[in-house]
Design a protein around this motif. Structure first.
Motif, PDB file in Angstrom:
ATOM      1  N   ALA A  20       4.399   3.246   0.952  1.00 39.65           N
ATOM      2  CA  ALA A  20       3.092   3.288   0.284  1.00 39.65           C
ATOM      3  C   ALA A  20       2.033   4.001   1.111  1.00 39.65           C
ATOM      4  CB  ALA A  20       2.624   1.864  -0.027  1.00 39.65           C
ATOM      5  N   ALA A  21       2.353   4.377   2.349  1.00 44.10           N
ATOM      6  CA  ALA A  21       1.357   4.976   3.237  1.00 44.10           C
ATOM      7  C   ALA A  21       0.701   6.229   2.662  1.00 44.10           C
ATOM      8  CB  ALA A  21       1.984   5.267   4.599  1.00 44.10           C
ATOM      9  N   PRO A  22       1.454   7.175   2.038  1.00 41.37           N
ATOM     10  CA  PRO A  22       0.779   8.360   1.487  1.00 41.37           C
ATOM     11  C   PRO A  22      -0.246   8.035   0.412  1.00 41.37           C
ATOM     12  CG  PRO A  22       3.140   8.747   1.671  1.00 41.37           C
ATOM     13  CD  PRO A  22       2.921   7.286   1.925  1.00 41.37           C
ATOM     14  N   LEU A  23       0.013   6.998  -0.396  1.00 38.27           N
ATOM     15  CA  LEU A  23      -0.940   6.612  -1.434  1.00 38.27           C
ATOM     16  C   LEU A  23      -2.118   5.852  -0.841  1.00 38.27           C
ATOM     17  CD1 LEU A  23      -1.856   6.317  -4.364  1.00 38.27           C
ATOM     18  CD2 LEU A  23      -0.353   4.316  -4.552  1.00 38.27           C
ATOM     19  N   VAL A  24      -1.844   4.904   0.047  1.00 38.71           N
ATOM     20  CA  VAL A  24      -2.908   4.091   0.644  1.00 38.71           C
ATOM     21  C   VAL A  24      -3.887   4.973   1.406  1.00 38.71           C
ATOM     22  CG1 VAL A  24      -3.398   2.254   2.305  1.00 38.71           C
ATOM     23  CG2 VAL A  24      -1.457   2.042   0.741  1.00 38.71           C
TER      24      VAL A  24
ATOM     25  N   PRO B   9      -9.687   4.747  -1.929  1.00 41.95           N
ATOM     26  CA  PRO B   9     -11.001   4.463  -1.340  1.00 41.95           C
ATOM     27  C   PRO B   9     -10.926   3.311  -0.341  1.00 41.95           C
ATOM     28  CG  PRO B   9     -11.149   4.691  -3.726  1.00 41.95           C
ATOM     29  CD  PRO B   9      -9.689   4.667  -3.391  1.00 41.95           C
ATOM     30  N   ALA B  10     -11.859   3.273   0.563  1.00 39.18           N
ATOM     31  CA  ALA B  10     -11.875   2.230   1.591  1.00 39.18           C
ATOM     32  C   ALA B  10     -11.920   0.849   0.940  1.00 39.18           C
ATOM     33  CB  ALA B  10     -13.078   2.415   2.508  1.00 39.18           C
ATOM     34  N   GLY B  11     -11.055  -0.029   1.391  1.00 41.20           N
ATOM     35  CA  GLY B  11     -10.994  -1.386   0.862  1.00 41.20           C
ATOM     36  C   GLY B  11     -10.050  -1.569  -0.301  1.00 41.20           C
ATOM     37  N   SER B  12      -9.538  -0.474  -0.885  1.00 38.92           N
ATOM     38  CA  SER B  12      -8.618  -0.573  -2.019  1.00 38.92           C
ATOM     39  C   SER B  12      -7.186  -0.764  -1.517  1.00 38.92           C
ATOM     40  CB  SER B  12      -8.687   0.683  -2.889  1.00 38.92           C
ATOM     41  OG  SER B  12      -9.980   0.843  -3.430  1.00 38.92           O
ATOM     42  N   THR B  13      -6.433  -1.569  -2.232  1.00 42.25           N
ATOM     43  CA  THR B  13      -5.033  -1.816  -1.895  1.00 42.25           C
ATOM     44  C   THR B  13      -4.201  -1.822  -3.171  1.00 42.25           C
ATOM     45  OG1 THR B  13      -5.335  -4.218  -2.045  1.00 42.25           O
ATOM     46  CG2 THR B  13      -5.624  -3.193   0.138  1.00 42.25           C
ATOM     47  N   LEU B  14      -2.893  -1.824  -3.004  1.00 46.50           N
ATOM     48  CA  LEU B  14      -2.007  -1.974  -4.137  1.00 46.50           C
ATOM     49  C   LEU B  14      -1.979  -3.430  -4.571  1.00 46.50           C
ATOM     50  CD1 LEU B  14      -0.995   0.707  -2.641  1.00 46.50           C
ATOM     51  CD2 LEU B  14       1.154   0.305  -3.825  1.00 46.50           C
ATOM     52  N   ILE B  15      -1.681  -3.665  -5.845  1.00 46.42           N
ATOM     53  CA  ILE B  15      -1.653  -5.021  -6.369  1.00 46.42           C
ATOM     54  C   ILE B  15      -0.281  -5.319  -6.954  1.00 46.42           C
ATOM     55  CG2 ILE B  15      -4.118  -5.021  -6.862  1.00 46.42           C
ATOM     56  CD1 ILE B  15      -3.389  -4.580  -9.829  1.00 46.42           C
ATOM     57  N   ALA B  16      -0.006  -6.615  -7.163  1.00 44.81           N
ATOM     58  CA  ALA B  16       1.230  -7.078  -7.797  1.00 44.81           C
ATOM     59  C   ALA B  16       0.849  -7.877  -9.032  1.00 44.81           C
ATOM     60  CB  ALA B  16       2.048  -7.927  -6.828  1.00 44.81           C
ATOM     61  N   THR B  17       1.222  -7.383 -10.208  1.00 51.92           N
ATOM     62  CA  THR B  17       0.903  -8.069 -11.457  1.00 51.92           C
ATOM     63  C   THR B  17       1.987  -9.053 -11.872  1.00 51.92           C
ATOM     64  OG1 THR B  17       1.875  -6.233 -12.709  1.00 51.92           O
ATOM     65  CG2 THR B  17      -0.492  -6.138 -12.258  1.00 51.92           C
ATOM     66  N   ASN B  18       3.129  -9.008 -11.187  1.00 56.55           N
ATOM     67  CA  ASN B  18       4.217  -9.931 -11.467  1.00 56.55           C
ATOM     68  C   ASN B  18       4.332 -10.927 -10.322  1.00 56.55           C
ATOM     69  OD1 ASN B  18       6.763 -11.175 -11.980  1.00 56.55           O
ATOM     70  ND2 ASN B  18       7.351  -9.407 -13.220  1.00 56.55           N
TER      71      ASN B  18
ATOM     72  N   VAL C 197       4.558  16.471  -0.566  1.00 53.87           N
ATOM     73  CA  VAL C 197       4.130  16.420  -1.968  1.00 53.87           C
ATOM     74  C   VAL C 197       3.259  15.207  -2.240  1.00 53.87           C
ATOM     75  CG1 VAL C 197       4.915  16.314  -4.357  1.00 53.87           C
ATOM     76  CG2 VAL C 197       6.146  17.715  -2.702  1.00 53.87           C
ATOM     77  N   PHE C 198       3.668  14.029  -1.779  1.00 57.83           N
ATOM     78  CA  PHE C 198       2.911  12.816  -2.071  1.00 57.83           C
ATOM     79  C   PHE C 198       1.465  12.920  -1.606  1.00 57.83           C
ATOM     80  CE2 PHE C 198       6.683   9.643  -2.369  1.00 57.83           C
ATOM     81  CZ  PHE C 198       6.948  10.133  -3.630  1.00 57.83           C
TER      82      PHE C 198
ATOM     83  N   ALA D 189       4.934  -0.209 -10.462  1.00 57.76           N
ATOM     84  CA  ALA D 189       4.711   1.116 -11.037  1.00 57.76           C
ATOM     85  C   ALA D 189       4.818   2.191  -9.961  1.00 57.76           C
ATOM     86  CB  ALA D 189       3.344   1.165 -11.712  1.00 57.76           C
ATOM     87  N   TYR D 190       4.325   1.887  -8.776  1.00 57.30           N
ATOM     88  CA  TYR D 190       4.414   2.857  -7.684  1.00 57.30           C
ATOM     89  C   TYR D 190       5.863   3.079  -7.269  1.00 57.30           C
ATOM     90  CZ  TYR D 190       3.751   5.080  -3.161  1.00 57.30           C
ATOM     91  OH  TYR D 190       3.811   5.957  -2.105  1.00 57.30           O
ATOM     92  N   LEU D 191       6.654   2.011  -7.218  1.00 56.42           N
ATOM     93  CA  LEU D 191       8.066   2.148  -6.882  1.00 56.42           C
ATOM     94  C   LEU D 191       8.795   2.999  -7.914  1.00 56.42           C
ATOM     95  CD1 LEU D 191      10.575   1.455  -5.223  1.00 56.42           C
ATOM     96  CD2 LEU D 191      10.792  -0.657  -6.567  1.00 56.42           C
TER      97      LEU D 191
END
Length: 258
Positions: free
Chosen positions: A57-61, A65-74, A140-141, A164-166
């Protein structure tokens, strides 16, 4: 009586070789599975499933924006997704052993000139797939996520879902890994006699258009990822045309060379 026993005589001795092939296939599958399991066990302890996901996830993170992270909806996503990534990484690490088991199973049935073609193609296809995956991850990422975030409105806080990211990462890895197999496909087409090197050179202009169409279909709707896939495909096509002439002569049977 002799006519009745003739079908049995024709089939005599065919069951044992078939059973032995099945046993060998089972053994090869078991060895390949053990290699994947060992790689999975090593990765589970170091660096661990969570660390592997952080690396993925490092390329996306880095572009959020500062303070934003990935989330888990499940509810079970924080547990299952890192395990899936660990299994994927274990399979990639064990891929040379898996392909070797495939090669060892089919090699006894090949002629010497066929072995001269298959073994280099197995090795080159593995290397090209890894190069495609690495190119997607390291180049690319970063460019794609940077391009996408530049169009995001300031009123929107990006928080992508980890599942979704996976799914996105897997589709991109497969797309770029498969696209980098273009030279192998070109060599096989020439060696099988389906097309000649001269025809491939004449088809160059059409392939360029085809590469951009394929890139537009299997990549996200942004210019960066489409160019990042289409341009390497065109370069690899030229490499495949160059290599096809050499491998076609190198893997000919003795009677063909004569």
């Amino acid at each position: 009586m002799s006519n009745d026993s003739k079908p049995d005589d024709e089939l005599a001795g065919t069951e044992q070789p078939f059973v032995s092939h099945l046993i060998e296939l089972r053994d090869r599958l078991v060895r390949a599975s053990i290699a994947v399991a060992i790689a999975f066990g090593v990765l589970a302890f170091f660096p661990g499933p969570s660390a592997l996901y952080d690396m993925l996830a490092a390329p996306l993170v880095a572009q959020l924006p500062a303070g934003s992270t990935l989330i888990a909806t499940n509810v079970i996503s924080p547990f299952l997704v890192p395990l899936k990534i660990t299994l994927m990484a274990a399979f990639l690490i064990a891929l040379p052993i898996v392909l070797y088991q495939v090669w060892a199973f089919v090699a006894p049935g090949l002629y010497s000139h066929e072995k001269r073609l298959v073994l280099p193609l197995v090795f080159s296809s593995t290397v090209l797939f890894f190069i495609g995956v690495a190119f997607c991850y390291f180049f690319v990422f970063g460019q794609v996520f940077k391009f996408i975030q530049s169009f995001a409105p300031k009123s929107i806080t990006a928080a992508p879902d980890i599942e979704a990211y996976l799914s996105f990462v897997m589709s991109m890895f497969i797309a770029f890994g498969a696209a980098f197999e273009v030279p192998v496909v070109v060599v096989l087409l020439v060696r099988m006699g389906l097309v000649t090197v001269e025809k491939l050179r004449e088809f160059r202009g059409y392939f360029i258009v085809l590469a951009f169409v394929i890139a537009a279909i299997i990549t996200p709707p942004d210019v960066v990822s489409q160019l990042a896939l289409a341009i390497p495909m065109c370069i690899l096509y030229e490499l495949g045309v160059f290599a096809a002439g050499y491998f076609n002569q190198y893997s000919k049977a003795p009677d063909e060379q004569a």
